[in-house]
Design a protein around this motif. Sequence first.
Motif, PDB file in Angstrom:
ATOM      1  N   PRO A   1       0.566  -0.886  -0.326  1.00 33.18           N
ATOM      2  CA  PRO A   1       0.049   0.581  -0.025  1.00 33.18           C
ATOM      3  C   PRO A   1       0.639   1.364   0.027  1.00 33.18           C
ATOM      4  N   ALA A   2       1.642   1.319   0.523  1.00 31.88           N
ATOM      5  CA  ALA A   2       2.577   2.026   0.714  1.00 31.88           C
ATOM      6  C   ALA A   2       3.046   2.566  -0.898  1.00 31.88           C
ATOM      7  N   LEU A   3       3.891   1.814  -1.248  1.00 31.08           N
ATOM      8  CA  LEU A   3       4.379   1.982  -2.482  1.00 31.08           C
ATOM      9  C   LEU A   3       3.904   2.110  -3.896  1.00 31.08           C
ATOM     10  N   ILE A   4       2.479   1.447  -3.471  1.00 30.67           N
ATOM     11  CA  ILE A   4       1.089   2.301  -4.673  1.00 30.67           C
ATOM     12  C   ILE A   4       0.467   3.538  -4.316  1.00 30.67           C
TER      13      ILE A   4
ATOM     14  N   GLY B   1       2.966  10.155  -9.706  1.00 29.78           N
ATOM     15  CA  GLY B   1       2.532  10.534 -10.925  1.00 29.78           C
ATOM     16  C   GLY B   1       2.017  11.357 -11.318  1.00 29.78           C
ATOM     17  N   MET B   2       1.175  11.467 -10.593  1.00 31.39           N
ATOM     18  CA  MET B   2       0.187  12.626 -10.801  1.00 31.39           C
ATOM     19  C   MET B   2       0.926  14.015 -10.907  1.00 31.39           C
ATOM     20  N   VAL B   3       1.898  13.584 -10.164  1.00 35.76           N
ATOM     21  CA  VAL B   3       2.453  15.674 -10.279  1.00 35.76           C
ATOM     22  C   VAL B   3       3.730  15.082 -11.394  1.00 35.76           C
ATOM     23  N   MET B   4       4.606  14.136 -11.916  1.00 38.38           N
ATOM     24  CA  MET B   4       4.894  13.424 -13.043  1.00 38.38           C
ATOM     25  C   MET B   4       4.138  14.297 -14.215  1.00 38.38           C
ATOM     26  N   LEU B   5       2.790  14.097 -14.297  1.00 37.59           N
ATOM     27  CA  LEU B   5       1.821  14.000 -15.516  1.00 37.59           C
ATOM     28  C   LEU B   5       1.766  15.398 -15.728  1.00 37.59           C
TER      29      LEU B   5
ATOM     30  N   SER C   1      10.565  14.665  -8.102  1.00 36.73           N
ATOM     31  CA  SER C   1      11.573  13.854  -7.433  1.00 36.73           C
ATOM     32  C   SER C   1      11.766  14.431  -5.584  1.00 36.73           C
ATOM     33  N   ILE C   2      11.734  15.097  -5.447  1.00 40.74           N
ATOM     34  CA  ILE C   2      11.387  15.511  -3.667  1.00 40.74           C
ATOM     35  C   ILE C   2      10.431  14.414  -3.232  1.00 40.74           C
ATOM     36  N   ILE C   3       9.165  14.450  -3.689  1.00 34.96           N
ATOM     37  CA  ILE C   3       8.614  13.564  -3.502  1.00 34.96           C
ATOM     38  C   ILE C   3       8.668  11.759  -2.698  1.00 34.96           C
ATOM     39  N   LEU C   4       9.563  11.420  -3.839  1.00 36.54           N
ATOM     40  CA  LEU C   4       9.910  10.425  -4.100  1.00 36.54           C
ATOM     41  C   LEU C   4      10.699   9.761  -2.955  1.00 36.54           C
TER      42      LEU C   4
ATOM     43  N   ILE D   1      13.484   8.136 -18.425  1.00 35.10           N
ATOM     44  CA  ILE D   1      13.246   8.375 -19.320  1.00 35.10           C
ATOM     45  C   ILE D   1      11.712   9.923 -19.913  1.00 35.10           C
ATOM     46  N   PHE D   2      10.847   9.743 -18.202  1.00 33.61           N
ATOM     47  CA  PHE D   2      10.710  11.034 -18.519  1.00 33.61           C
ATOM     48  C   PHE D   2      11.545  12.698 -18.821  1.00 33.61           C
TER      49      PHE D   2
END
Length: 387
Positions: free
Chosen positions: A149-152, A159-163, A171-174, A204-205
């Motif tokens: 659940p933590a990884l999801i 993913g939402m911030v990257m979009l 990067s900060i969140i990760l 890739i991004f």
Amino acid sequence: MERRRGSPDFLLLFMTLALVGFGILMVFSSSYILAYYNPDYNNDSLYFVKKQAIWAILGFIAMLFTMNIPYTVYKQKFPTIAIGSFILLLLLFTPLGMKINGARSWLGIGKSFSIQPAEFAKLGLIIYLAGLIAKKGDRFRMWKQGLAPALIATTAFCGMVMLQPDLGTTSIILFTAVVIMFSGGAHLKHLGMLCGVASVALIIFAVAAPYRLARIKTFINPWNDGMNGLEQGYHLIQSFYAIANGGLSGAGFGKSIQKYLYLPYPQTDFIFSVIAEEIGFFGCALFILFFVLFLWRIILITLRCEDTFGLLVGIGVVSMIGIQAIINIGGVTGSMPITGVPLPFVSYGGSSLLVFMTSMGIVLSISRETFKKRAQRQEQQLRKLSH
């Protein structure tokens, strides 16, 4: 009847207000030329500093509010907080979302009032991960019951911030999430898998868009195309000029040359360049030392907390602030690629300042509960001695 809560850590409170005050001064110094000569800002030299002062007042109110709420309240509401911050990210892709400078990162109506949901997502994910780990306990180390659940959640937020797209905030969140999960007892092999997959995704991004690839090339050698006014290298070279002009002692407050429409975004991404030019190497060394002591104070308060949730929230907050400061200063000094994140507490930006001051309110709430428990133990010891 419950005993009155303890006093907050006044040293941390003073250091927070000192950083915010210094930031307001530097926002004024770095922005008044840009605002005066730009009709988009009504040719008002105080445009940015007035808005920053308003956000600082709102941040101070939020800090006082969260400081006076027992931090255990967030422990009980951590799923709701996470869902709320994630919904804000989703709203960016509705008509309420605004696209500025190629990024759909703002939510609001017009430029008069807007917020950046990604800033709130940072704190929302910290509280969620801390609450999840505290609830699961030793079971968090198990893949399905705790870590998955933590990884999801981390993947969904990133993913939402990257979009948007916003590589810096992603990067900060990760990295903040990885620190929290590591502190919570996650297996290194699982975190290694997460970091590996995330690194590949970020690479890739980064190379998928020409302008991001240009930033990487600029980091390697900004002088290749830096003399062309519209190229990526120009930004970093102007930052180098500002830092070099500051020398050891600085040009003096308000006397930066590069902020005269040479340096891009002097009040946000490149505010440290203006700081370096105006107060010099020695001034920057003192500023960084003060910032490190500020982070160390948060760590001390965090380590004194006996509650897992409070401990992990403190670790998350200090990681978020420290990582963002490193990325900002590293970018403008050419130590790492520029990602366009603000300098915590100092750069212009209402959402950023509001979230950071709210985070400090939660840390101060943790200090109050810790002080209360320490006082209770001392009182119990005195009673035992008296008997």
